[in-house]
Design an enzyme around this catalytic site. Structure first.
Site, PDB file in Angstrom:
ATOM      1  CG  ASP A  64       2.001  -4.003  -9.582  1.00 29.96           C
ATOM      2  OD1 ASP A  64       2.662  -3.214 -10.253  1.00 29.96           O
ATOM      3  OD2 ASP A  64       2.112  -5.241  -9.641  1.00 29.96           O
ATOM      4  CG  ASP A  70      -5.864  -5.150  -1.220  1.00 31.54           C
ATOM      5  OD1 ASP A  70      -4.634  -5.203  -1.184  1.00 31.54           O
ATOM      6  OD2 ASP A  70      -6.605  -5.942  -0.588  1.00 31.54           O
ATOM      7  CD  GLU A  93      -6.693  -3.005   5.082  1.00 31.74           C
ATOM      8  OE1 GLU A  93      -7.260  -3.637   4.185  1.00 31.74           O
ATOM      9  OE2 GLU A  93      -5.843  -3.489   5.839  1.00 31.74           O
ATOM     10  CD  GLU A  94      -6.965  -1.199   0.632  1.00 29.63           C
ATOM     11  OE1 GLU A  94      -6.659  -2.285   1.142  1.00 29.63           O
ATOM     12  OE2 GLU A  94      -6.118  -0.363   0.236  1.00 29.63           O
ATOM     13  CG  ASP A 111      -9.779  -5.645   5.616  1.00 27.38           C
ATOM     14  OD1 ASP A 111      -9.077  -6.399   6.316  1.00 27.38           O
ATOM     15  OD2 ASP A 111      -9.483  -5.338   4.440  1.00 27.38           O
ATOM     16  CG  LEU A 113      -9.407  -8.865  -1.029  1.00 29.30           C
ATOM     17  CD1 LEU A 113     -10.785  -9.494  -1.135  1.00 29.30           C
ATOM     18  CD2 LEU A 113      -8.844  -8.672  -2.438  1.00 29.30           C
ATOM     19  CG  ASP A 114      -8.432 -10.060   6.489  1.00 25.27           C
ATOM     20  OD1 ASP A 114      -7.666  -9.275   7.070  1.00 25.27           O
ATOM     21  OD2 ASP A 114      -8.478 -11.279   6.733  1.00 25.27           O
ATOM     22  CD  GLU A 273      -7.638  -6.001   9.714  1.00 34.39           C
ATOM     23  OE1 GLU A 273      -6.857  -5.396  10.490  1.00 34.39           O
ATOM     24  OE2 GLU A 273      -7.225  -6.686   8.767  1.00 34.39           O
TER      25      GLU A 273
HETATM   26  P1  AHG Z   1      -4.975  -7.286   5.063  1.00 34.33           P
HETATM   27  O1  AHG Z   1      -4.749  -8.199   3.896  1.00 34.33           O
HETATM   28  O2  AHG Z   1      -6.368  -6.709   5.096  1.00 34.33           O
HETATM   29  O3  AHG Z   1      -3.896  -6.242   5.192  1.00 34.33           O
HETATM   30  O4  AHG Z   1      -4.900  -8.174   6.395  1.00 34.33           O
HETATM   31  C1  AHG Z   1      -3.814  -9.019   6.577  1.00 34.33           C
HETATM   32  C2  AHG Z   1      -3.746  -9.391   8.036  1.00 34.33           C
HETATM   33  C3  AHG Z   1      -4.689 -10.511   8.443  1.00 34.33           C
HETATM   34  O5  AHG Z   1      -5.481 -10.988   7.398  1.00 34.33           O
HETATM   35  C4  AHG Z   1      -3.762 -11.611   8.919  1.00 34.33           C
HETATM   36  O6  AHG Z   1      -4.245 -12.217  10.078  1.00 34.33           O
HETATM   37  C5  AHG Z   1      -2.471 -10.879   9.201  1.00 34.33           C
HETATM   38  O7  AHG Z   1      -2.430  -9.792   8.287  1.00 34.33           O
HETATM   39  C6  AHG Z   1      -1.273 -11.763   8.993  1.00 34.33           C
HETATM   40  O8  AHG Z   1      -0.166 -10.969   9.394  1.00 34.33           O
HETATM   41  P2  AHG Z   1       1.306 -11.647   9.445  1.00 34.33           P
HETATM   42  O9  AHG Z   1       1.650 -11.979   8.024  1.00 34.33           O
HETATM   43  O10 AHG Z   1       2.175 -10.577  10.048  1.00 34.33           O
HETATM   44  O11 AHG Z   1       1.210 -12.861  10.331  1.00 34.33           O
HETATM   45 MN    MN Z   2      -7.244  -7.192   6.947  1.00 37.43          MN
HETATM   46 MN    MN Z   3      -7.367  -5.558   3.646  1.00 36.83          MN
END
Ligand code: AHG
Ligand code: MN
Ligand code: MN
Length: 326
Positions: A64, A70, A93-94, A111, A113-114, A273
């Site tokens: 959390d 995020d 995204e949020e 997005d 925070l990716d 994304e």
């Molecule tokens: P986010 O943190 O915005 O949800 O994005 C996460 C995404 C991306 O950053 C990454 O390439 C992918 O999730 C990794 O997914 P897996 O762990 O399934 O490989």
């Molecule tokens: Mn992302």
């Molecule tokens: Mn994100």
């Protein structure tokens, strides 16, 4: 001769002079995004100090707390952009729905925070954004249902060993590195071009059993030794899209997030994304598709629509498409 340091604002103003139609509003909007990036960068870097300084006394940044980052990143982008007077609406995204702001010429998708699950292991994460001209002063989801080709700009910030701001307004791709001592993004990578072909592939091979046969054939092909065609390729997968994309942009290669039995439309989101990164990679001479259609030609049907994503060096992505379309 002293190397001329060019900061982001100066560079944007010079760019804007070259394109008379570009109003100063664009430069203002980019400066707002850059401000949000600096604030998020400071907060993300502090997260690494949580267990050292015991801000919260927790062992690691818990799920959390990551979620909080995020939301912190989302609120920072939302408040700075919505208040700036240049953005009439945004999609994040949020945010479940499209967000209406007071006034402005642009729509922003992002997005915030990716790769956020990587925060507590100090792996690079990022922010991804895209900018559209508004179609109407009333903002609802429909304003975002358009092909990525209509983007007027896109970019990402990567919070890694240094914080970098990489963007394109349709006239090449440029990278700026944050000098935290003065709080300025300094031009460090002018006119980035991705190699036509690379030897890196990025995919979560943990999903191998869930892929369709044609994708397995492609992965088997690129991992079969063959000196003439520089195979096997090297696997590099960080698990943060922005970090994997940024490395491949500079070194060449292909990032793959295919559909699989668990994710029938892939995992990554088309609007905030895939499309912004596809805009950047095409500006850098690369290519992005879902295996059949260029990402920039796809029109989302809802803000959070997912898509398979194959993005990077054009020859690598075209080679992948041949395997999937056999
Ligand atoms: P986010 O943190 O915005 O949800 O994005 C996460 C995404 C991306 O950053 C990454 O390439 C992918 O999730 C990794 O997914 P897996 O762990 O399934 O490989
Ligand atoms: Mn992302
Ligand atoms: Mn994100």
């Amino acid at each position: 001769m002293e190397k001329q340091t060019m900061n982001l604002t100066r560079f944007l103003i010079e760019e804007q002079r070259k394109y008379p139609h570009a109003s100063g509003v664009f430069t203002e909007l980019f400066s707002e995004i850059a401000l949000a990036a600096k604030i998020i960068s400071r907060e993300v870097n502090k997260a690494g100090l949580v267990d050292i300084l015991g801000y919260t006394g927790s062992k690691n940044v818990t799920g959390d707390e990551v979620k909080k980052l995020d939301l912190f990143a989302n609120n920072t982008m939302k408040h700075i952009l919505c208040r700036g007077g240049n953005v009439i609406g945004l999609a994040s995204e949020e945010e479940e729905e499209a967000v209406q702001c007071e006034r402005g010429k642009y729509l922003v998708v992002f997005d915030p925070l990716d790769g956020s699950s990587n925060i507590d292991v100090n792996v690079s994460i990022g922010t991804i954004f895209g900018i559209y001209n508004k179609m109407d002063d009333f903002v609802d989801e429909k304003q975002f249902m358009r092909p990525g080709r209509e983007l007027v700009a896109a970019g990402y910030i990567i919070y890694g060993s240094s914080t970098m701001f990489v963007y394109s307004t349709g006239n090449g791709v440029h990278g700026f590195t944050l000098d935290p001592s003065v709080g300025e993004f300094i031009l460090s990578h002018k006119d980035i071009k991705i190699p036509k072909k690379g030897k890196i592939f990025s995919i979560n091979t943990g999903n191998y059993k869930k892929w369709d046969e044609k994708l397995k054939n492609y992965i088997d092909f690129i991992t079969t030794p063959d000196k003439k065609t520089q195979r096997p390729y090297s696997l590099r997968y960080i698990g943060s899209l922005v970090a994997d994309f940024h490395r491949n942009l500079l070194y060449g290669g292909i990032f793959l997030y295919p559909k699989d039995m668990a994710h029938p439309n892939g995992k990554l989101r088309l609007l905030y994304e895939a499309q912004p990164l596809a805009f950047i990679v095409e500006q850098a001479g690369g290519y992005a598709s879902d295996g059949y259609t260029p990402i920039l030609d796809k029109v989302p049907h809802d803000i959070h629509e997912r898509t398979p994503l194959f993005i990077g060096s054009i020859e690598n992505v075209k080679e992948l498409e041949q395997f999937l379309q056999k």
